[in-house]
Motif scaffolding. Structure first.
Motif, PDB file in Angstrom:
ATOM      1  N   VAL A 107      29.189 -23.799 -11.391  1.00  0.00           N
ATOM      2  CA  VAL A 107      29.395 -25.227 -11.140  1.00  0.00           C
ATOM      3  C   VAL A 107      29.806 -25.932 -12.432  1.00  0.00           C
ATOM      4  CG1 VAL A 107      28.278 -27.389 -10.443  1.00  0.00           C
ATOM      5  CG2 VAL A 107      27.846 -25.292  -9.156  1.00  0.00           C
ATOM      6  N   ARG A 111      33.277 -28.008 -12.966  1.00  0.00           N
ATOM      7  CA  ARG A 111      33.309 -29.399 -13.452  1.00  0.00           C
ATOM      8  C   ARG A 111      34.190 -29.515 -14.695  1.00  0.00           C
ATOM      9  NH1 ARG A 111      29.362 -32.821 -11.329  1.00  0.00           N
ATOM     10  NH2 ARG A 111      27.654 -31.771 -10.243  1.00  0.00           N
ATOM     11  N   MET A 162      34.036 -27.283  -4.619  1.00  0.00           N
ATOM     12  CA  MET A 162      34.076 -28.683  -5.032  1.00  0.00           C
ATOM     13  C   MET A 162      33.260 -29.566  -4.079  1.00  0.00           C
ATOM     14  SD  MET A 162      35.128 -30.665  -7.368  1.00  0.00           S
ATOM     15  CE  MET A 162      36.547 -30.044  -8.219  1.00  0.00           C
ATOM     16  N   TYR A 165      29.240 -28.150  -4.053  1.00  0.00           N
ATOM     17  CA  TYR A 165      28.431 -28.100  -5.263  1.00  0.00           C
ATOM     18  C   TYR A 165      28.690 -29.219  -6.264  1.00  0.00           C
ATOM     19  CZ  TYR A 165      27.709 -23.511  -3.291  1.00  0.00           C
ATOM     20  OH  TYR A 165      27.412 -22.489  -2.429  1.00  0.00           O
ATOM     21  N   VAL A 166      29.866 -29.840  -6.228  1.00  0.00           N
ATOM     22  CA  VAL A 166      30.169 -30.896  -7.197  1.00  0.00           C
ATOM     23  C   VAL A 166      30.094 -32.266  -6.522  1.00  0.00           C
ATOM     24  CG1 VAL A 166      31.882 -31.814  -8.811  1.00  0.00           C
ATOM     25  CG2 VAL A 166      31.563 -29.342  -8.608  1.00  0.00           C
ATOM     26  N   ARG A 168      29.270 -32.775  -3.362  1.00  0.00           N
ATOM     27  CA  ARG A 168      28.119 -32.693  -2.462  1.00  0.00           C
ATOM     28  C   ARG A 168      28.352 -33.493  -1.175  1.00  0.00           C
ATOM     29  NH1 ARG A 168      24.609 -29.541  -3.639  1.00  0.00           N
ATOM     30  NH2 ARG A 168      22.987 -30.491  -2.401  1.00  0.00           N
TER      31      ARG A 168
END
Length: 197
Positions: A107, A111, A162, A165-166, A168
């Motif tokens: 993750v 990012r 994306m 996990y980023v 959400r």
């Protein structure tokens, strides 16, 4: 006392010098074109020292992108079994890794890739050469379609990463992995082996 010349001996900074040279080489030339010899020369060390610290070129590459898993150990399970379900197994493996404790490093890399072209290049190389190539090379598809198929698969797994996990995005962020396997796996399968016309 005469000053020694030649290659730098191993010391605590040697590992970091090798990693810095490797990151630059992989980002500039890509995995295939970068060589252990050229990385060692840029770091000012003997190629044997690169092997001593990192083993193979693949292991050095994984260290540069800080990926805590070895795709060479995961891909055989993705390819084992019914070839019409490789997409499902690929999505399941992806989610298993990203949902595990080591997923945090992935993750962080994702990012970073969003805001850094240099990191994005390394991540692209990792996906293309260490994951997708290993899967696609084992499938019975037209070799001329491999780049497109690999890129299409990457859109799905990167988009899933994306959103889950980023960003959400719900309900994807909290969805049961098997729900995602069942819904995204067939799309990935089509990109891997299906008709693209």
């Amino acid at each position: 006392m005469a000053r020694r010349t030649g290659r730098r001996p191993g010391n605590p900074d040697t590992r970091e010098a090798i990693l810095a040279a490797a990151r630059a080489a992989f980002a500039e030339r890509g995995f295939d074109a970068a060589s252990i010899r050229s990385i060692a020369a840029a770091a000012g060390v003997d190629p044997a020292l690169v092997h001593h610290y990192f083993g193979t070129k693949e292991e050095l590459f994984r260290a540069t992108v800080a990926i805590p898993v070895d795709p060479a150990q995961l891909v055989p399970a993705v390819l084992a079994g019914d070839p019409d379900r490789v997409g499902e197994r690929l999505v399941r493996t992806f989610l298993t890794v990203w949902d595990s404790p080591v997923g945090g490093a992935a993750v962080a890399l994702l990012r970073s890739a969003v805001s850094s072209e240099w990191t994005a290049r390394l991540l692209r190389e990792f996906l293309a050469t260490q994951v997708l190539r290993r899967v696609l090379d084992q499938l019975d598809v037209d070799p001329a379609q491999l780049p497109l198929r690999g890129a299409l698969v990457a859109t799905q797994v990167a988009g899933l990463a994306m959103m889950r996990y980023v960003i959400r995005l719900e309900p994807v962020a909290s969805a049961d992995p098997e729900t995602l396997v069942a819904t995204i796996g067939p799309t990935v399968q089509r990109y891997l082996t299906g008709d693209l016309t």
